[in-house]
Design a protein around this motif. Sequence first.
Motif, mmCIF file in Angstrom:
data_model
loop_
_atom_site.group_PDB
_atom_site.id
_atom_site.type_symbol
_atom_site.label_atom_id
_atom_site.label_comp_id
_atom_site.label_asym_id
_atom_site.label_seq_id
_atom_site.Cartn_x
_atom_site.Cartn_y
_atom_site.Cartn_z
ATOM 1 N N MET A 92 0.855 -1.188 0.000
ATOM 2 C CA MET A 92 0.000 0.000 0.000
ATOM 3 C C MET A 92 0.889 1.235 0.000
ATOM 4 N N ALA A 93 0.808 2.029 -1.031
ATOM 5 C CA ALA A 93 1.662 3.191 -1.157
ATOM 6 C C ALA A 93 1.185 4.322 -0.266
ATOM 7 N N SER A 94 2.128 4.930 0.441
ATOM 8 C CA SER A 94 1.742 6.012 1.341
ATOM 9 C C SER A 94 1.158 7.185 0.585
ATOM 10 N N SER A 95 1.600 7.406 -0.670
ATOM 11 C CA SER A 95 1.086 8.534 -1.439
ATOM 12 C C SER A 95 -0.401 8.377 -1.717
ATOM 13 N N LEU A 96 -0.875 7.143 -1.754
ATOM 14 C CA LEU A 96 -2.291 6.896 -2.007
ATOM 15 C C LEU A 96 -3.085 6.931 -0.716
ATOM 16 N N CYS A 97 -2.510 6.407 0.348
ATOM 17 C CA CYS A 97 -3.219 6.297 1.618
ATOM 18 C C CYS A 97 -3.216 7.594 2.400
ATOM 19 N N CYS A 98 -2.137 8.341 2.308
ATOM 20 C CA CYS A 98 -1.879 9.370 3.308
ATOM 21 C C CYS A 98 -1.809 10.782 2.749
ATOM 22 N N SER A 99 -2.341 11.020 1.571
ATOM 23 C CA SER A 99 -2.318 12.362 1.014
ATOM 24 C C SER A 99 -3.195 13.297 1.839
ATOM 25 N N ASN A 100 -2.969 14.590 1.666
ATOM 26 C CA ASN A 100 -3.718 15.625 2.384
ATOM 27 C C ASN A 100 -3.664 15.440 3.904
ATOM 28 N N PRO A 101 -2.471 15.397 4.487
ATOM 29 C CA PRO A 101 -2.400 15.229 5.945
ATOM 30 C C PRO A 101 -3.034 16.411 6.666
ATOM 31 N N PRO A 102 -3.702 16.171 7.776
ATOM 32 C CA PRO A 102 -4.335 17.258 8.520
ATOM 33 C C PRO A 102 -3.318 18.016 9.358
ATOM 34 N N ASN A 103 -3.684 19.223 9.728
ATOM 35 C CA ASN A 103 -2.895 19.974 10.704
ATOM 36 C C ASN A 103 -3.362 19.546 12.091
ATOM 37 N N LEU A 104 -2.585 18.708 12.743
ATOM 38 C CA LEU A 104 -2.998 18.145 14.022
ATOM 39 C C LEU A 104 -3.049 19.216 15.100
ATOM 40 N N SER A 105 -4.039 19.091 15.978
ATOM 41 C CA SER A 105 -4.209 20.076 17.042
ATOM 42 C C SER A 105 -4.671 19.380 18.311
ATOM 43 N N PRO A 106 -3.790 19.241 19.308
ATOM 44 C CA PRO A 106 -4.167 18.530 20.536
ATOM 45 C C PRO A 106 -5.262 19.223 21.337
ATOM 46 N N ALA A 107 -5.496 20.518 21.060
ATOM 47 C CA ALA A 107 -6.515 21.259 21.809
ATOM 48 C C ALA A 107 -7.827 21.386 21.050
ATOM 49 N N SER A 108 -7.940 20.756 19.892
ATOM 50 C CA SER A 108 -9.148 20.921 19.083
ATOM 51 C C SER A 108 -10.316 20.144 19.670
ATOM 52 N N GLY A 109 -11.519 20.548 19.276
ATOM 53 C CA GLY A 109 -12.722 19.850 19.698
ATOM 54 C C GLY A 109 -13.363 20.458 20.928
ATOM 55 N N PHE A 127 1.683 9.054 11.533
ATOM 56 C CA PHE A 127 2.538 8.960 10.345
ATOM 57 C C PHE A 127 2.870 10.364 9.848
ATOM 58 N N LYS A 128 4.117 10.555 9.420
ATOM 59 C CA LYS A 128 4.554 11.841 8.877
ATOM 60 C C LYS A 128 4.920 11.641 7.413
ATOM 61 N N LEU A 129 4.127 12.246 6.560
ATOM 62 C CA LEU A 129 4.287 12.046 5.121
ATOM 63 C C LEU A 129 5.649 12.519 4.628
ATOM 64 N N ASP A 130 6.202 13.537 5.287
ATOM 65 C CA ASP A 130 7.465 14.113 4.829
ATOM 66 C C ASP A 130 8.692 13.539 5.537
ATOM 67 N N ASP A 131 8.510 12.468 6.310
ATOM 68 C CA ASP A 131 9.623 11.844 7.018
ATOM 69 C C ASP A 131 10.195 10.714 6.168
ATOM 70 N N SER A 132 11.246 11.021 5.436
ATOM 71 C CA SER A 132 11.833 10.032 4.524
ATOM 72 C C SER A 132 12.567 8.931 5.272
ATOM 73 N N THR A 133 12.870 9.153 6.556
ATOM 74 C CA THR A 133 13.591 8.139 7.323
ATOM 75 C C THR A 133 12.679 7.008 7.790
ATOM 76 N N PHE A 193 6.106 4.638 4.957
ATOM 77 C CA PHE A 193 4.866 4.087 5.486
ATOM 78 C C PHE A 193 4.973 2.619 5.906
ATOM 79 N N PRO A 194 5.570 1.733 5.104
ATOM 80 C CA PRO A 194 5.645 0.326 5.535
ATOM 81 C C PRO A 194 6.374 0.156 6.863
ATOM 82 N N VAL A 195 7.377 0.994 7.118
ATOM 83 C CA VAL A 195 8.110 0.918 8.379
ATOM 84 C C VAL A 195 7.233 1.417 9.522
ATOM 85 N N TRP A 196 6.544 2.538 9.297
ATOM 86 C CA TRP A 196 5.628 3.066 10.313
ATOM 87 C C TRP A 196 4.566 2.019 10.659
ATOM 88 N N LEU A 197 4.046 1.357 9.640
ATOM 89 C CA LEU A 197 2.966 0.397 9.849
ATOM 90 C C LEU A 197 3.414 -0.798 10.685
#
Length: 240
Positions: A1-18, A82-88, A91-95
């Motif tokens: 499963m390619a991360s570019s297909l699964c994980c596009s448009n990452p949200p701006n995470l906010s721990p105080a939201s809601g 998951f961080k889309l811009d983390d080349s280290t 996605f398969p490693v994160w998973l």
Amino acid sequence: MASSLCCSNPPNLSPASGEGTVVDDFGGIKAYIAGSINSKRAVILISDVYGFEAPNLRKIADKIAASGYFVVVPDFIHGDPFKLDDSTRPFPVWLQSHTTEKGFEEAKPVIAALKEKGVSSVGAAGYCWGAKVVTELAKAAEIQAAVLLHPSLVSVDDIKEVKCPIAILGAETDHLSPPELVKQYEAVLAEKSEVDYFVKIFPGVAHGWAVRYKADDESAVKSADEARTDMLEWFNKHLI
């Protein structure tokens, strides 16, 4: 499963939201909770790979809570989205560190904690990665109703083993769960007379549309709202 297909448009995470509250321990897991703890009906929302701090996910939780449910959004990825811009760490490693099997096991104590608080029926909805966790809960008869939104990692054989009412909301453009696969799910469910089901493919949207939409995109918001309405109607029908 390619991360570019699964994980596009990452949200701006906010721990105080809601509008709800973050608690450090709900069934052993940090979680966002919303709604009345005295409700007899509960919904567990299981995130995609970006986790429980996604503002859109919490908005969905708040709106479901406003309909009378106690809602729990567990942090099954333990503060490590998951961080889309983390080349280290592709996605398969994160998973490997965040398996859906682990999510399934960690969901069981959450359900037990809900029942200890007097909840009589539990539904679960999952997005992408979370949809596979929900499917495992449905296979194990841990929940009373399930909703899968743009699922990933879910096989046709998984659907054959589902034991509770299930709704599957797919996207017209989705390389992970394309309409052809969603229709295979539907064909399997049509043969299971003992399981109520609802299957819908949303036109003009792509994988992730139900939770990773942009708030300033009127069309995207409309489609996401429609998915949330379908989810709520499913839970209203099956959670007594």
